[in-house]
Design a protein around this motif. Structure first.
Motif, PDB file in Angstrom:
ATOM      1  N   GLU A   1      29.516  37.478  47.420  1.00 52.30           N
ATOM      2  CA  GLU A   1      30.050  36.709  48.550  1.00 52.30           C
ATOM      3  C   GLU A   1      31.512  37.017  48.851  1.00 52.30           C
ATOM      4  N   ILE A   2      32.225  37.659  47.914  1.00 53.83           N
ATOM      5  CA  ILE A   2      33.617  38.030  48.168  1.00 53.83           C
ATOM      6  C   ILE A   2      33.676  39.258  49.076  1.00 53.83           C
ATOM      7  N   SER A   3      32.935  40.281  48.718  1.00 55.80           N
ATOM      8  CA  SER A   3      32.984  41.554  49.451  1.00 55.80           C
ATOM      9  C   SER A   3      31.911  41.686  50.513  1.00 55.80           C
ATOM     10  N   HIS A   4      30.860  40.852  50.435  1.00 58.70           N
ATOM     11  CA  HIS A   4      29.707  40.941  51.343  1.00 58.70           C
ATOM     12  C   HIS A   4      29.002  42.295  51.223  1.00 58.70           C
ATOM     13  N   MET A   5      29.158  42.933  50.085  1.00 55.56           N
ATOM     14  CA  MET A   5      28.572  44.268  49.890  1.00 55.56           C
ATOM     15  C   MET A   5      27.061  44.220  49.689  1.00 55.56           C
ATOM     16  N   LEU A   6      26.551  43.101  49.198  1.00 53.05           N
ATOM     17  CA  LEU A   6      25.121  43.022  48.889  1.00 53.05           C
ATOM     18  C   LEU A   6      24.302  42.428  50.027  1.00 53.05           C
TER      19      LEU A   6
END
Length: 468
Positions: free
Chosen positions: A153-158
């Protein structure tokens, strides 16, 4: 104060977790080599943030760590034969000296990984006890990313799809349970490794855990967040900051930071670099040619979130821009520093309070310089005006970190010590000729120096000189 939160991907009002205070943690360098322009960009960005918050009345506590144990450091130790402390102490000192040359103020807290082993061990043990971390057969300890339902949820990478997350948690990768799992503790791998004896076994900390442990060690937080702002380069958003957030969340039950800020990258434009600097990315090579204050002025000219294209054509243009401020200061020197103009101070603060809008701030400085010169042309003997203008420049130096140098010394940069001594000797010879009323000789010396690119100025304080 408005700041751009990398997680929300939007500009938001800064509302501190403790009224009137601002706690900031910035990821510092891994100290195995010389500092580069990317290090400078990050340090300058958060130096400006700290200065701005202080100018707005906040009590700021800034921490910046040094990663002084790491695979790259161990490789360098094995290559050089130096001890861990010899190697890391050298590069830490080099970093601090070069940042000082850029006008970057020291952090209030400067923790090192090797001095934080107790805090790291305690956090790792707590994660193991909670079932959020596991040991492998080799003795390494990994964080289980699938135990954190907020991972990503920090990077929204997933992405936001639960199905995608579930698939990742079903894959086993070697000793790791899941592909995204990361090392909290690395067991000693034998000869050539650098190991510390702790209750976790002989080994060393992983990279991500050190920042979480240091933040928990040095900041109290408010029960919901440990610090206000976590910062660093854009390359740290994933996986470093994502992993920090996850392990802190699982270890403590609260979030590590309320806001996340990231500065853009620095790129070298080879087509616009001279042979003197080439394509070197090292800060030391730039500082060998240019004043640190000029590099600072140049680097902060682009908004901290944007990528920076470093080239000498633009750098020279920045010097001409900064020279105008020093030409003004020279008109005011010597003189007493008075109170800065209230409207000017307010305008600069408002620009910087808008997510560190340096472009707007520098434009305000340009306008002040232009208006000041016009006012001085009209009233060259106005002492109140001069004091106010010197106050304006002093405030620029306090908030933005440039304009504080001696104006005559500013225009002498690039002259070697040997050349400096020759110039001073010629000036002394000219002074003696003027005293003897040999004005012809005095004029000849002036002309000789001018041919060498040195201009003389006779002032009430004596003869001053500058490089043309």
């Amino acid at each position: 104060m408005q700041i751009f939160d990398s997680v929300k991907k939007a500009k938001v009002p800064f509302e501190p977790i403790r009224p009137g205070e601002a706690s900031i943690y910035v990821c510092g360098p891994t100290v195995y080599d010389e500092a580069h322009l990317g290090h400078a960009r990050s340090a300058l960005s958060f130096d400006l943030l700290s200065r701005t918050l202080r100018s707005l009345g906040y009590k700021v506590t800034l921490a910046k760590n040094f990663t002084d144990i790491d695979d790259k450091i161990i490789k360098k130790i094995n290559e050089t034969g130096q001890s861990l402390q010899e190697l890391t102490d050298y590069y830490i000192q080099r970093y601090l000296e070069e940042m000082a040359a850029l006008g970057v103020r020291r952090a209030d807290i400067e923790p090192k990984a090797t001095e934080s082993l107790d805090a790291i061990q305690a956090m790792v043990e707590g994660l193991i006890e909670k079932g959020c971390a596991y040991r492998t057969e080799s003795g390494d300890v990994y964080f289980d990313t699938c135990k954190d339902e907020h991972y990503g949820e920090i990077s929204h990478m997933l992405g936001d799809e639960e199905e995608a997350r579930s698939r990742l948690c079903e894959i086993k990768t070697g000793e790791k349970r899941h592909p995204r799992d990361f090392a909290l503790w690395k067991a000693c791998s034998g000869e050539g490794d650098v190991c510390f004896d702790t209750e976790l076994g002989s080994g060393r900390p992983g990279w991500h855990i050190e920042c979480s442990a240091m933040i928990e060690k040095h900041f109290q937080g408010n029960g919901e967040y440990t610090i206000d702002i976590h910062g660093g380069g854009a390359d740290l958003l994933f996986p470093h900051h994502e992993n920090e957030a996850a392990q802190t969340r699982c270890a403590t039950g609260h979030e590590i930071a309320k806001y996340w800020m990231h500065n853009g990258f620095v790129q070298i434009d080879g087509e616009k670099m001279s042979k003197s600097l080439g394509n070197s990315f090292f800060l030391k090579d730039a500082l060998a040619i240019y004043p640190g204050e000029l590099l600072r002025f140049y680097l902060i000219g682009v908004h901290y979130r944007n990528d920076f294209n470093f080239n000498e054509v633009d750098l020279q243009a920045a010097k001409k821009r900064l020279d105008k401020l020093y030409r003004l200061k020279k008109r005011l020197t010597p003189g007493k520093v008075g109170e800065a103009e209230a409207g000017f101070v307010q305008a600069l603060k408002e620009a910087m309070a808008d997510d560190l809008n340096t472009s707007k701030a520098l434009a305000i400085v340009d306008e002040m310089v232009s208006a000041a010169n016009e006012a001085l042309d009209a009233n060259p003997r106005d002492k109140v005006l001069k004091r106010t203008l010197l106050g304006n420049i002093a405030f620029i130096d306090e908030l933005l970190g440039f304009g504080g140098s001696d104006p005559y010394a500013w225009f002498q940069h690039g002259v070697s010590e040997e050349e400096r001594q020759e110039i001073e000797a010629k000036i002394a010879e000219r002074d003696a000729a003027k005293k003897a009323k040999d004005f012809s000789k005095a004029d000849t010396i002036r002309d000789e120096l001018k041919e060498k690119g040195i201009a003389l100025m006779d002032t009430p304080e004596g003869t001053k000189w500058e490089k043309l």
